[in-house]
Design a protein around this motif. Structure first.
Motif, PDB file in Angstrom:
ATOM      1  N   ARG A  82      67.634 -19.273  41.765  1.00 42.62           N
ATOM      2  CA  ARG A  82      68.662 -18.243  41.626  1.00 42.62           C
ATOM      3  C   ARG A  82      68.511 -17.526  40.282  1.00 42.62           C
ATOM      4  NH1 ARG A  82      73.680 -17.623  44.187  1.00 42.62           N
ATOM      5  NH2 ARG A  82      75.289 -16.536  42.973  1.00 42.62           N
ATOM      6  N   LEU A  83      68.276 -18.288  39.215  1.00 40.83           N
ATOM      7  CA  LEU A  83      68.144 -17.678  37.900  1.00 40.83           C
ATOM      8  C   LEU A  83      66.861 -16.855  37.782  1.00 40.83           C
ATOM      9  CD1 LEU A  83      69.465 -20.414  35.455  1.00 40.83           C
ATOM     10  CD2 LEU A  83      70.611 -18.356  36.271  1.00 40.83           C
TER      11      LEU A  83
ATOM     12  N   ASP B 156      63.821 -11.541  37.746  1.00 42.53           N
ATOM     13  CA  ASP B 156      62.764 -10.773  38.401  1.00 42.53           C
ATOM     14  C   ASP B 156      63.031 -10.788  39.902  1.00 42.53           C
ATOM     15  OD1 ASP B 156      60.500  -9.713  39.505  1.00 42.53           O
ATOM     16  OD2 ASP B 156      59.095 -10.979  38.396  1.00 42.53           O
ATOM     17  N   GLU B 157      63.419  -9.641  40.433  1.00 36.54           N
ATOM     18  CA  GLU B 157      63.777  -9.569  41.853  1.00 36.54           C
ATOM     19  C   GLU B 157      62.624  -9.898  42.790  1.00 36.54           C
ATOM     20  OE1 GLU B 157      66.932  -5.946  42.049  1.00 36.54           O
ATOM     21  OE2 GLU B 157      65.072  -5.668  40.926  1.00 36.54           O
ATOM     22  N   ASN B 158      61.404  -9.810  42.283  1.00 30.31           N
ATOM     23  CA  ASN B 158      60.258 -10.128  43.132  1.00 30.31           C
ATOM     24  C   ASN B 158      60.242 -11.587  43.558  1.00 30.31           C
ATOM     25  OD1 ASN B 158      58.990  -7.740  43.614  1.00 30.31           O
ATOM     26  ND2 ASN B 158      57.287  -8.084  42.220  1.00 30.31           N
ATOM     27  N   THR B 159      60.990 -12.433  42.863  1.00 27.00           N
ATOM     28  CA  THR B 159      61.017 -13.860  43.198  1.00 27.00           C
ATOM     29  C   THR B 159      62.167 -14.213  44.138  1.00 27.00           C
ATOM     30  OG1 THR B 159      62.443 -14.550  41.362  1.00 27.00           O
ATOM     31  CG2 THR B 159      60.089 -14.327  40.903  1.00 27.00           C
ATOM     32  N   CYS B 160      63.016 -13.258  44.470  1.00 19.81           N
ATOM     33  CA  CYS B 160      64.244 -13.555  45.216  1.00 19.81           C
ATOM     34  C   CYS B 160      63.972 -13.970  46.657  1.00 19.81           C
ATOM     35  CB  CYS B 160      65.169 -12.334  45.250  1.00 19.81           C
ATOM     36  SG  CYS B 160      65.905 -11.891  43.669  1.00 19.81           S
TER      37      CYS B 160
ATOM     38  N   GLN C 274      70.367  -1.048  34.968  1.00 24.86           N
ATOM     39  CA  GLN C 274      69.225  -0.190  35.278  1.00 24.86           C
ATOM     40  C   GLN C 274      67.905  -0.859  34.920  1.00 24.86           C
ATOM     41  OE1 GLN C 274      70.408   3.288  32.944  1.00 24.86           O
ATOM     42  NE2 GLN C 274      70.931   4.335  34.853  1.00 24.86           N
ATOM     43  N   ARG C 275      67.987  -1.891  34.102  1.00 20.96           N
ATOM     44  CA  ARG C 275      66.771  -2.560  33.627  1.00 20.96           C
ATOM     45  C   ARG C 275      66.554  -3.927  34.291  1.00 20.96           C
ATOM     46  NH1 ARG C 275      63.407   0.448  30.049  1.00 20.96           N
ATOM     47  NH2 ARG C 275      64.719   2.053  29.116  1.00 20.96           N
ATOM     48  N   TYR C 276      67.622  -4.709  34.375  1.00 22.10           N
ATOM     49  CA  TYR C 276      67.477  -6.085  34.842  1.00 22.10           C
ATOM     50  C   TYR C 276      68.593  -6.465  35.805  1.00 22.10           C
ATOM     51  CZ  TYR C 276      64.277  -6.616  30.872  1.00 22.10           C
ATOM     52  OH  TYR C 276      63.253  -6.474  29.981  1.00 22.10           O
ATOM     53  N   PRO C 277      68.355  -7.434  36.674  1.00 21.76           N
ATOM     54  CA  PRO C 277      69.419  -7.927  37.566  1.00 21.76           C
ATOM     55  C   PRO C 277      70.515  -8.631  36.758  1.00 21.76           C
ATOM     56  CG  PRO C 277      67.228  -8.628  38.310  1.00 21.76           C
ATOM     57  CD  PRO C 277      67.060  -8.085  36.930  1.00 21.76           C
ATOM     58  N   ARG C 278      71.666  -8.768  37.370  1.00 26.39           N
ATOM     59  CA  ARG C 278      72.790  -9.461  36.728  1.00 26.39           C
ATOM     60  C   ARG C 278      72.456 -10.956  36.597  1.00 26.39           C
ATOM     61  NH1 ARG C 278      78.055  -6.957  37.594  1.00 26.39           N
ATOM     62  NH2 ARG C 278      77.724  -4.738  37.175  1.00 26.39           N
ATOM     63  N   TYR C 279      72.433 -11.455  35.383  1.00 28.82           N
ATOM     64  CA  TYR C 279      72.112 -12.872  35.151  1.00 28.82           C
ATOM     65  C   TYR C 279      73.319 -13.727  35.520  1.00 28.82           C
ATOM     66  CZ  TYR C 279      69.696 -16.784  32.905  1.00 28.82           C
ATOM     67  OH  TYR C 279      69.043 -17.956  32.650  1.00 28.82           O
ATOM     68  N   ASP C 280      73.078 -14.825  36.212  1.00 28.80           N
ATOM     69  CA  ASP C 280      74.158 -15.717  36.648  1.00 28.80           C
ATOM     70  C   ASP C 280      74.346 -16.809  35.594  1.00 28.80           C
ATOM     71  OD1 ASP C 280      75.954 -17.391  37.855  1.00 28.80           O
ATOM     72  OD2 ASP C 280      74.938 -17.424  39.796  1.00 28.80           O
ATOM     73  N   ARG C 281      75.251 -16.554  34.648  1.00 23.60           N
ATOM     74  CA  ARG C 281      75.466 -17.510  33.568  1.00 23.60           C
ATOM     75  C   ARG C 281      76.163 -18.773  34.053  1.00 23.60           C
ATOM     76  NH1 ARG C 281      78.867 -14.466  29.847  1.00 23.60           N
ATOM     77  NH2 ARG C 281      79.266 -13.159  31.667  1.00 23.60           N
ATOM     78  N   ALA C 282      76.858 -18.693  35.181  1.00 22.84           N
ATOM     79  CA  ALA C 282      77.475 -19.903  35.745  1.00 22.84           C
ATOM     80  C   ALA C 282      76.393 -20.866  36.232  1.00 22.84           C
ATOM     81  CB  ALA C 282      78.411 -19.530  36.893  1.00 22.84           C
ATOM     82  N   ALA C 283      75.360 -20.325  36.896  1.00 20.97           N
ATOM     83  CA  ALA C 283      74.257 -21.182  37.340  1.00 20.97           C
ATOM     84  C   ALA C 283      73.517 -21.764  36.144  1.00 20.97           C
ATOM     85  CB  ALA C 283      73.303 -20.384  38.226  1.00 20.97           C
ATOM     86  N   ALA C 284      73.338 -20.960  35.090  1.00 28.42           N
ATOM     87  CA  ALA C 284      72.672 -21.448  33.880  1.00 28.42           C
ATOM     88  C   ALA C 284      73.486 -22.549  33.213  1.00 28.42           C
ATOM     89  CB  ALA C 284      72.444 -20.290  32.912  1.00 28.42           C
TER      90      ALA C 284
END
Length: 978
Positions: free
Chosen positions: A583-584, A589-593, A615-625
Motif C-alpha cells: 500500500r505504501l 509510485d502508482e506503477n506498483t499499485c 500533481q507530483r505524488y500520490p497521497r501517502y498513507d501515514r496511517a499505514a506507515a
C-alpha cells in the motif's frame, strides 16, 4: 578403481585386430528382439575387452573403457540384448564407484558416447542414437540427469519409439531423478519435465507403463499447488491399485505418499484420511516397531498437528524419536540423518503447542538446527577425489539458498517464541536460526569483497578475484543450463553445458592455489551466523542491530544494542505487513499499485482539499506507515538508541521499503492528507534513527577484519557518469517519469521488449534505449556534486557516458566517489530473461561489450575501491519479486556493486525524480565531516524541510519535497559506517 578381477586378459594384438575385424561386413544384423547370441565372435571380442577394463585402474581403465565404447559402436547391431546388457552393467558399476557423478574421467566416456550418438543421428541410425544417449546417462553429473532424460524421451517420441526399452529407460530415469530434485526442493523443474513427458505419451496414444513415474508426477503437482490436477492423478493411481496385480504393501505406500505430500503442501485435512490408512496398514503388515510403520504414524500425526490437534499428535512423534535415533546409529542404505532432522523439527512443532512442553520443543528444534548446520558445513568442507568436481559442487551450492530441511531454522524461532520467559535462553538460538534462514547473495557479495580487501591488491588479490568471478560464472551457467536442458533447443543446452564444464575445470586449480596461499579464505567468504553477545561486542554505545523477517506466516523482529537485546513476533503478521508495504509503495509510485490499492488511492484523493503535491505524488498513507511502525519497531524500540545508528537487515516485502519512511506517532488529522503542512508535521522515523542496511548480519563482523582503506591522496575525488545521450519523446524526463508532473495510472519508463537476443548473450536494443527520455537534471546534479567535492572535475556526460568508457576508465578503480546518474531498468522493463542495468549512451550498433546498458553481471566485473558508490537511478536497491520471496534483501544490481568493492552503497527503492535526487546526493556526499549514515540522515532532513542543520536554506527547495517519495528513496548499504 578395479571393478572385479577376471582371469582372461585381452592381448594387444587382439585389441588392435578388433578395430577393423575382417568379418564385420559379412554378418547380418542381430534382430532387435534377439535375447541370445547372434554374432558370437563380435560378442566375445567385446566381452574380453570388458573383462580387461574391469581389472584395471586409473588412466589405463579409462583408456580401456574408451576402447569398449569403440567396439560397441562398431558391433552393436550384431550383438544380442544379453551381450549389450553385460556391457551396460559393467559401465553402471564403474559409474557408481567412489567418484562423484560428472567426474572428468566419466566425462571423457560420456563425451565419447555423445559423439557416437551424434554420428548415428547424422547417419539416420535411430537405434544407435537412442542407444548411446541412453548409455551415457549413467555417467552424467547430477544436475544434467533430468534434462538428459527429457532429451532421451523427447527423441524417442519423435522417432515413435516410446514403447521401446529406451523409452521405458527414459521414464525410469525421469522418475528417479525427479524424486531427487523433489527432495532438493526443485519442484517446478520436475513438474515441467513431467508435464512434457505425459504430454508426449498422450500424443502417442500410449498409456504410462511406470506407476512410480505417475506417482512422482502427482507429487510434483501437489508441491507446485496444482491441487485439482494432483488429486485426479492420485485418484487414478488409487483406482489402478485396486487391481489384484498390486499388493497391500504397494497400496499402503501410495496412501502414505499422498498423505506426506499433502502435508508438505499444507493440505492437512486432505492428508488425514490416506495417512490413517497408511498407518493402519503398515502396522498390520510390518509391526509397530518397524521404522517404516513409525514414519507412517508420524506422517498421520502431522496431518493432525496441522489441523490444530497438537495434544493428539504429540504421542506419535515421541514414540518415533528413539526408534529413529536407533536407525540413524545403524547401517542404512538411505539417508537416515535427514529423516531425523525432519522428525525433530516436527516434534518441536508439536511440543511448542502443548502447554508445559515449550522448553522441550526448543531443545528439539535446536537439535534439528544443529544437525542441519553440521551437514551444511560438512558439505562445504568435504573433499572430493577430483578437485574440479569439488569446486563445481561448492560453487553450485552457493547458488542454492533454501535447503528443504531449512524448516528446522523456522522451528527454532517458532519454538523459541513459545518458550520465551522460560528457563532456557530462547532469544539467542532464535536469532542464530533467523540468520541461517536468510543467507543471502548480498551477504556473499560483501563477504567476497572483504576477502579481496584482505588479500590486497597484489597477485593474491588478483587470484581471489579470478576465483570469485569464475565461481559466479559457474552458478549462473548452472542455473541457465538447468532451465535450458528442459526445453527443446538442444544446441543451446549443449553450448551451455560445454561452458559449464570449462568453467568448472578453471575453478579447480584456482581453489587449490587459494587453499595454499590464503587458508582463511573459505571461512571468510562463507557467511556464519553470529550470536547476540558477538553482535553486542561489535556495536558502539550509539548503535543497534535490527533484524526483520517473515517466517511461516508470522513476522519476527530482533533488536540488539550494546546493553540490551529483545525480540518480538507478530502472530500471523506476514500477510498484513506485506499488504501495508504494498500500500505504501503504491502511495509513492502508482506503477506498483494493485487494483484494490489504486482504488483506495483514488478514494483518498477524492476527499479533502486538493494539494499542489497531488500533481507530483500520490497521497501517502501515514496511517499505514504508523501501523507498520507499531507492528515492527515499537515492540523492540527499547533496544534502539534514540538518535543512534541502526544497522538493519530485512527479508521479505519489508526489505523493499526504507524504514525511514515509517511514522513513529499517530498522525494528526487526515492520515491521507496531501498537504505540505501535514507532511511536515509528521513524526517520521527518519527523525529518530540513522538507518544503515546490512547485506547480512554477519557482515557486521567483517568491518573489523578488512584491511585499512586506501589513502585518499593522489586518488580521484569523483568519477561520475550521467545524462546519457537519449532522444526520448521530445520532453525532458525524470528518472522513472515522463516529465515533471505526475500522470494518473503510472508515469514511468516501461520499455517492454528492450532486449534483442543474440546467441547466448542478451543485448539491449540500442534503438529502443535511445528513445528513453533524456535526463537534463542529472547534468545539474553531477555538476553541483563535482563543484562540491571534486573542484569541478570527474564528470562524464552525454557522449562520454558510454559503456565502453566505463569499462576502460582507469580512474574508476581508484576513485573515492563513484556515481551513476541515469535511468535504472529492472528485468521486467527490458524483456523476459534480461538483467537489470544502468542506461548509458547507446552506441551506433550494439555489441557484446557495449549495448548501452551496464548490466548487473557487467557491474560485478568492475574493480572498485570507492568510499561511496551512488546509484542515482530508479529501483537500484529493491529485489525482484522472486528474489524477495526467497529472502534476498537487495537487487542483483546493488549486490553487483557490493561485489565490485563499493565501501558505502547508496541505492534507490523506487523511481527517483531529478530535482530532489540532485539535492539529496549533493547534500549527502558534500558532508565530508560526517559518517555516511549521518550524512544521509542530515541530507534527508534537509531535503524534507528545506533547511540544513545550521539553518541555511536548501537551494531550489520545492514543497513536494516534503513527500517521502522525494526525500526517502535511498538506502545506505554497508557494513561499516565510517
Amino acid at each position: 578403481m578395479t571393478i572385479r578381477r577376471a582371469g582372461l586378459a585381452l592381448s594387444a594384438a587382439l585389441l588392435a585386430t578388433a578395430i577393423s575385424p575382417a568379418f564385420a561386413a559379412a554378418t547380418p544384423p542381430c534382430p532387435p528382439d534377439a535375447g541370445g547370441p547372434c554374432d558370437q565372435a563380435a560378442a566375445n571380442l567385446v566381452r574380453e575387452a570388458v573383462d580387461r577394463f574391469e581389472t584395471l585402474d586409473s588412466e589405463e581403465q579409462v583408456q580401456a573403457a574408451l576402447g569398449v565404447i569403440d567396439l560397441v559402436a562398431q558391433y552393436r547391431s550384431r550383438m544380442s540384448e544379453k551381450a549389450l546388457s553385460n556391457v551396460e552393467t559393467s559401465l553402471w558399476i564403474y559409474f557408481r564407484s567412489d567418484r562423484t557423478p560428472g567426474d572428468p574421467e566419466y566425462q571423457r566416456l560420456t563425451n565419447k558416447m555423445r559423439d557416437y550418438a551424434a554420428r548415428a543421428a547424422a547417419a539416420k541410425d535411430v537405434d544407435g542414437e537412442l542407444y548411446f544417449l541412453d548409455l551415457m546417462s549413467l555417467g552424467l553429473a547430477s544436475d544434467q540427469r533430468l534434462g538428459h532424460a527429457r532429451l532421451l524421451h523427447r527423441r524417442a517420441a519423435e522417432y515413435g519409439k516410446l514403447a521401446s526399452s529406451v523409452g521405458f529407460s527414459a521414464r525410469v530415469s525421469l522418475e528417479i531423478y525427479g524424486r531427487e530434485l523433489l527432495e532438493q526442493g526443485r519442484y517446478a523443474e520436475v513438474a515441467r519435465a513431467l508435464d512434457d513427458t505425459f504430454a508426449e505419451l498422450e500424443a502417442a496414444g500410449m498409456p504410462n507403463d511406470n506407476w512410480h513415474l505417475q506417482l512422482r508426477y502427482a507429487e510434483a503437482l501437489t508441491l507446485v499447488r496444482r491441487d485439482a490436477e494432483s488429486d485426479r492423478a492420485f485418484d487414478a493411481l488409487l483406482a489402478m491399485m485396486q487391481d489384484p496385480a498390486y499388493n497391500d504393501a504397494q497400496r499402503q505406500f501410495l496412501n502414505n505418499q499422498i498423505s506426506y505430500y499433502r502435508n508438505i503442501a499444507g493440505r492437512f485435512a486432505a492428508a488425514e484420511g490416506p495417512g490413517r490408512i497408511a498407518m493402519t496398514e503398515s502396522e498390520r503388515l510390518d509391526g509397530r516397531k518397524d521404522i517404516g510403520t513409525q514414519k507412517s504414524r508420524y506422517n498421520f500425526a502431522l496431518a493432525l498437528l496441522g489441523q490444530g490437534k497438537a495434544d493428539e499428535a504429540l504421542p506419535y512423534f515421541e514414540e518415533a524419536l528413539p526408534l529413529q535415533l536407533a536407525v540413524e546409529r545403524g547401517d542404512n542404505w538411505y539417508d537416515a540423518k535427514t529423516d531425523t532432522i525432519i522428525l525433530l523439527t516436527t516434534l518441536a512443532r508439536a511440543r511448542a503447542q502443548v502447554k508445559g512442553r515449550e522448553g522441550d520443543a526448543l531443545a528439539a528444534a535446536i537439535d534439528a538446527a544443529d544437525r542441519l548446520r553440521a551437514r551444511r558445513d560438512a558439505g562445504v568442507r568435504s573433499n572430493d577425489a577430483n578437485p574440479a568436481v569439488a569446486a563445481l559442487a561448492k560453487a553450485i551450492a552457493r547458488g542454492t539458498r533454501r535447503n528443504p530441511q531449512s524448516g528446522a531454522f523456522d522451528m527454532v524461532m517458532f519454538a523459541g517464541w513459545a518458550a520465551r520467559g522460560g528457563k532456557a535462553d530462547a532469544l539467542n538460538p532464535a536469532f542464530l536460526a533467523a540468520q541461517d534462514l536468510t543467507l543471502t547473495d548480498a551477504g556473499d557479495a560483501i563477504n567476497e569483497a572483504a576477502a579481496r580487501s584482505l588479500a590486497g591488491t597484489g597477485p593474491l588479490g588478483d587470484l581471489v578475484r579470478q576465483r570469485q568471478d569464475t565461481a559466479q560464472a559457474v552458478m549462473s551457467l548452472n542455473q541457465r543450463y538447468r532451465d535450458q536442458s528442459l526445453g527443446k533447443d538442444e544446441a543451446k543446452a549443449a553450448a551451455l553445458r560445454s561452458e559449464l564444464d570449462a568453467a568448472a575445470a578453471r575453478l579447480a586449480p584456482l581453489d587449490a592455489r587459494i587453499a595454499a596461499e590464503f587458508p582463511d579464505y573459505a571461512t571468510l567468504v562463507t557467511p556464519k551466523a553470529i550470536d547476540v553477545a558477538a553482535v553486542q561486542a561489535l556495536l558502539e554505545p550509539d548503535e543497534a542491530m535490527l533484524m526483520l523477517l517473515p517466517s511461516e506466516g508470522h513476522h519476527y523482529a530482533f533488536a540488539i544494542s550494546k546493553q540490551a537485546a529483545t525480540w518480538n513476533r507478530v502472530d500471523d503478521g506476514a500477510a498484513p505487513i506485506a499488504a501495508d508495504v504494498a500500500r505504501l509503495k503504491c502511495r509513492i509510485d502508482e506503477n506498483t499499485c494493485s487494483l484494490p490499492d489504486y482504488d483506495a488511492l483514488l478514494a483518498a484523493e477524492s476527499k479533502g482539499e486538493a494539494s499542489p503535491i497531488d500533481q507530483r505524488y500520490p497521497r501517502y498513507d501515514r496511517a499505514a506507515a504508523y501501523r507498520l511502525y507499531q507492528r515492527l519497531i515499537a515492540p523492540v524500540a527499547a533496544a534502539l538508541p534514540e538518535g543512534g545508528r541502526v544497522y538493519t537487515f530485512a527479508s521479505g516485502p519489508i526489505a523493499g521499503l526504507p524504514l525511514a519512511a515509517l511514522v513513529a506517532s499517530a498522525p494528526k488529522g487526515d492520515a491521507e492528507s496531501g498537504a505540505e503542512a501535514d507532511l511536515a508535521a509528521t513524526d517520521w522515523l527518519a527523525r529518530h534513527y540513522r538507518f544503515i542496511t546490512l547485506p547480512s548480519v554477519s557482515a557486521l563482523a567483517l568491518a573489523t577484519r578488512e584491511s585499512a582503506a586506501l589513502p585518499t591522496s593522489h586518488r580521484p575525488d569523483l568519477v561520475a557518469y550521467g545524462a546519457p545521450t537519449l532522444v526520448g519523446n521530445g520532453k525532458a524526463g525524470a528518472r522513472g517519469g515522463e516529465g515533471g508532473l505526475r500522470r494518473r495510472g503510472g508515469v514511468g519508463v516501461r520499455g517492454g521488449g528492450l532486449t534483442l537476443a543474440s546467441g547466448d548473450k542478451t543485448m539491449a536494443s540500442v534503438d529502443k534505449l535511445r528513445r528513453l527520455d533524456p535526463l537534463p537534471g542529472t547534468v545539474t546534479e553531477l555538476t553541483r556534486l563535482s563543484a562540491a567535492i571534486a573542484r569541478g572535475s570527474g564528470v562524464r556526460l552525454g557522449r562520454e557516458a558510454t559503456e565502453t568508457a566505463v569499462k576502460a576508465d582507469k580512474e574508476l578503480p581508484r576513485a573515492i566517489v563513484v556515481v551513476f546518474a541515469t535511468h535504472g531498468l529492472l528485468p521486467g522493463e527490458m524483456g523476459t530473461g534480461s538483467e537489470p542495468g544502468l542506461v548509458l549512451t547507446p552506441p551506433g550498433k550494439a555489441s557484446a561489450t557495449d549495448d548501452g546498458l551496464l548490466t548487473a553481471s557487467e557491474a560485478a566485473a568492475l574493480s572498485l575501491s570507492a568510499r561511496w558508490v551512488v546509484l542515482s537511478a530508479c529501483n537500484t536497491a529493491t529485489p525482484g519479486v522472486e528474489a524477495g520471496a526467497s529472502g534476498e534483501s537487495l537487487s542483483s544490481l546493488a549486490r553487483s556493486f557490493l561485489y565490485a568493492g563499493a565501501g558505502n552503497l547508496l541505492a534507490s527503492h523506487w523511481r527517483v525524480a531529478d530535482d530532489a535526487t540532485a539535492a539529496l546526493t549533493v547534500e549527502a556526499l558534500g558532508n565530508k565531516d560526517a559518517t555516511p549514515a549521518t550524512a544521509l540522515a542530515m541530507a534527508m532532513e534537509a531535503v524534507r524541510t528545506g533547511k540544513r542543520a545550521d539553518g541555511s536554506a536548501v537551494e531550489s527547495w520545492q514543497p513536494h519535497w516534503a513527500h517521502p517519495a522525494s526525500w526517502a528513496p535511498f538506502t545506505l548499504v554497508t557494513n561499516r559506517d565510517r
